[in-house]
Design a protein around this motif. Structure first.
Motif, mmCIF file in Angstrom:
data_model
loop_
_atom_site.group_PDB
_atom_site.id
_atom_site.type_symbol
_atom_site.label_atom_id
_atom_site.label_comp_id
_atom_site.label_asym_id
_atom_site.label_seq_id
_atom_site.Cartn_x
_atom_site.Cartn_y
_atom_site.Cartn_z
ATOM 1 N N PHE A 1 44.238 -26.276 17.066
ATOM 2 C CA PHE A 1 42.212 -26.069 16.699
ATOM 3 C C PHE A 1 42.021 -25.345 15.989
ATOM 4 N N ALA A 2 42.447 -24.530 15.074
ATOM 5 C CA ALA A 2 41.999 -23.896 13.913
ATOM 6 C C ALA A 2 43.047 -23.444 13.447
ATOM 7 N N LEU B 1 37.289 -28.176 19.507
ATOM 8 C CA LEU B 1 37.011 -28.726 18.794
ATOM 9 C C LEU B 1 35.581 -29.330 18.701
ATOM 10 N N GLU C 1 31.516 -28.662 17.554
ATOM 11 C CA GLU C 1 30.880 -27.456 16.142
ATOM 12 C C GLU C 1 30.901 -26.478 16.845
ATOM 13 N N GLN D 1 34.355 -24.551 16.404
ATOM 14 C CA GLN D 1 35.118 -24.463 15.680
ATOM 15 C C GLN D 1 33.957 -23.528 13.989
ATOM 16 N N PRO E 1 38.333 -23.872 10.214
ATOM 17 C CA PRO E 1 38.059 -25.125 11.062
ATOM 18 C C PRO E 1 39.258 -26.227 10.868
ATOM 19 N N VAL F 1 32.485 -29.438 9.446
ATOM 20 C CA VAL F 1 31.770 -28.090 10.153
ATOM 21 C C VAL F 1 30.909 -26.928 9.593
#
Ligand code: FE
Length: 347
Positions: free
Chosen positions: A128-129, A286, A288, A291, A302, A307
């Motif tokens: 996720f990052a 995930l 906006e 992120q 992100p 984003v």
């Protein structure tokens, strides 16, 4: 110690760390039990934003990754974990091997927003990052042009000039695991031997300590994850910023394939008692909002394209070409990497 928690103690821990319960009159949207090995206090802001948006409470159990994995494995079907979060694909792979995740077909479409190489091939977990392993160097003693590739770090010119943390750390394991994939085990071993010969002092501390050692003149270059320097650059403490000012960093390629990216990742726990809420949480990571928070609070990249966020340090980076390898491979090669470290005597 975490692994000796009784069920009652664990329940108490959940209660104590529950974030922002909904207003008393609001309909109860339920909860999730989040098992996380991330050690960033700022993650609480992400959980709070999720609760605010959904009304779902987040009960956080935070512990080192290996302890989380051991505990969940021991608890088996009795585990109350809904979502598991950890950093580095090497650990996500280990958790997956231990059977801690279940695929979530409901998320298939959502996960298409994540580059395919930053998630498990069968959807057991996803990044996720993202983060990248880099080389930090002393501004007054090294030129940026001296290191273009991680292979250069094994060069004799760095003899006694390198700081790097211990080889039992997953970040270094994954770096070498990626190199094994890129050039094969034999060449990866000569590289590791060269790097081990260059180490300036017995490895101690985490990545931040390596950066501090470069600033203090104990070594001239260090291998670290990018966000440790970003954190010092954005620190409110002027001594931290002075450390950051003494150094700079480059984003070397891994044997010409691109910069060695890795992830912070999450997955649906194998027995998730609050499955729907867990899926909502995973989706939120995930979103906006989610992120943006990782980019602004922990200086990670992100994974979802487009984003927007505010972070001058990240904005100042040059364009970085990532190694396209699927990060799951880093876990697959971890055992081979550890064997190489042991053989070459990288402490
Ligand atoms: Fe870290």
């Amino acid at each position: 110690m975490f692994r000796h928690f009784s069920a009652a103690a664990a329940a108490a821990a959940f209660t104590l760390s529950a974030c922002a319960p909904g207003a008393p009159d609001a309909p109860d949207a339920g909860e999730i039990n989040l098992f996380t090995a991330r050690h960033y206090a700022s993650d609480a802001a992400v959980y709070a934003a999720f609760t605010e948006e959904t009304g779902i409470r987040v009960n956080v159990l935070e512990a080192p990754a290996d302890q989380l994995i051991e505990r969940m494995r021991a608890e088996g079907a009795r585990s109350q974990a809904d979502v598991v979060i950890t950093v580095d694909a090497g650990r996500l792979w280990r958790a997956d091997q231990a059977g801690l995740f279940q695929p979530a077909p409901e998320l298939a479409e959502t996960l298409e927003a994540v580059p395919a190489n930053l998630r498990h091939p069968d959807g057991h977990w996803f990044g996720f990052a993202s983060r990248v392993r880099v080389v930090v160097f002393a501004r007054d003693r090294v030129n940026a042009g001296e290191i273009n590739d991680f292979l250069d770090v094994a060069d004799e010119r760095w003899r006694g000039r390198l700081c790097v943390r211990s080889s039992n750390n997953v970040y270094n394991q994954s770096l070498l695991a990626g190199l094994i994939d890129a050039v094969g085990a034999e060449q990866a071993e000569s590289w590791a031997a060269g790097v081990a010969a260059n180490i300036a002092r017995a490895p101690q501390g985490g990545d931040t300590d390596q950066i501090r050692a470069v600033a203090a003149g104990e070594c001239d270059i260090a291998i670290v994850n990018h966000y440790y320097l970003a954190r010092l650059q954005r620190a409110s403490d002027s001594a931290d910023r002075a450390v950051a000012d003494a150094v700079d960093m480059v984003f070397p390629s891994l044997a010409g394939r691109g910069a060695p990216f890795n992830v912070s990742g999450a997955g649906l726990a194998a027995n998730a008692p609050n499955r729907d809420n867990a899926l909502a949480f995973l989706t939120f990571l995930l979103s906006e909002t989610g992120q943006r928070q990782f980019a602004e609070l922990t200086n990670e990249f992100p994974v979802v394209a487009g984003v927007t966020y505010e972070n001058d340090v990240l904005d100042g980076y040059p364009e970085i070409t990532p190694d396209p390898v699927n990060v799951n491979v880093l876990g697959e090669n971890a055992t081979a990497a550890q064997r190489i470290f042991d053989r070459v005597g990288w402490p």
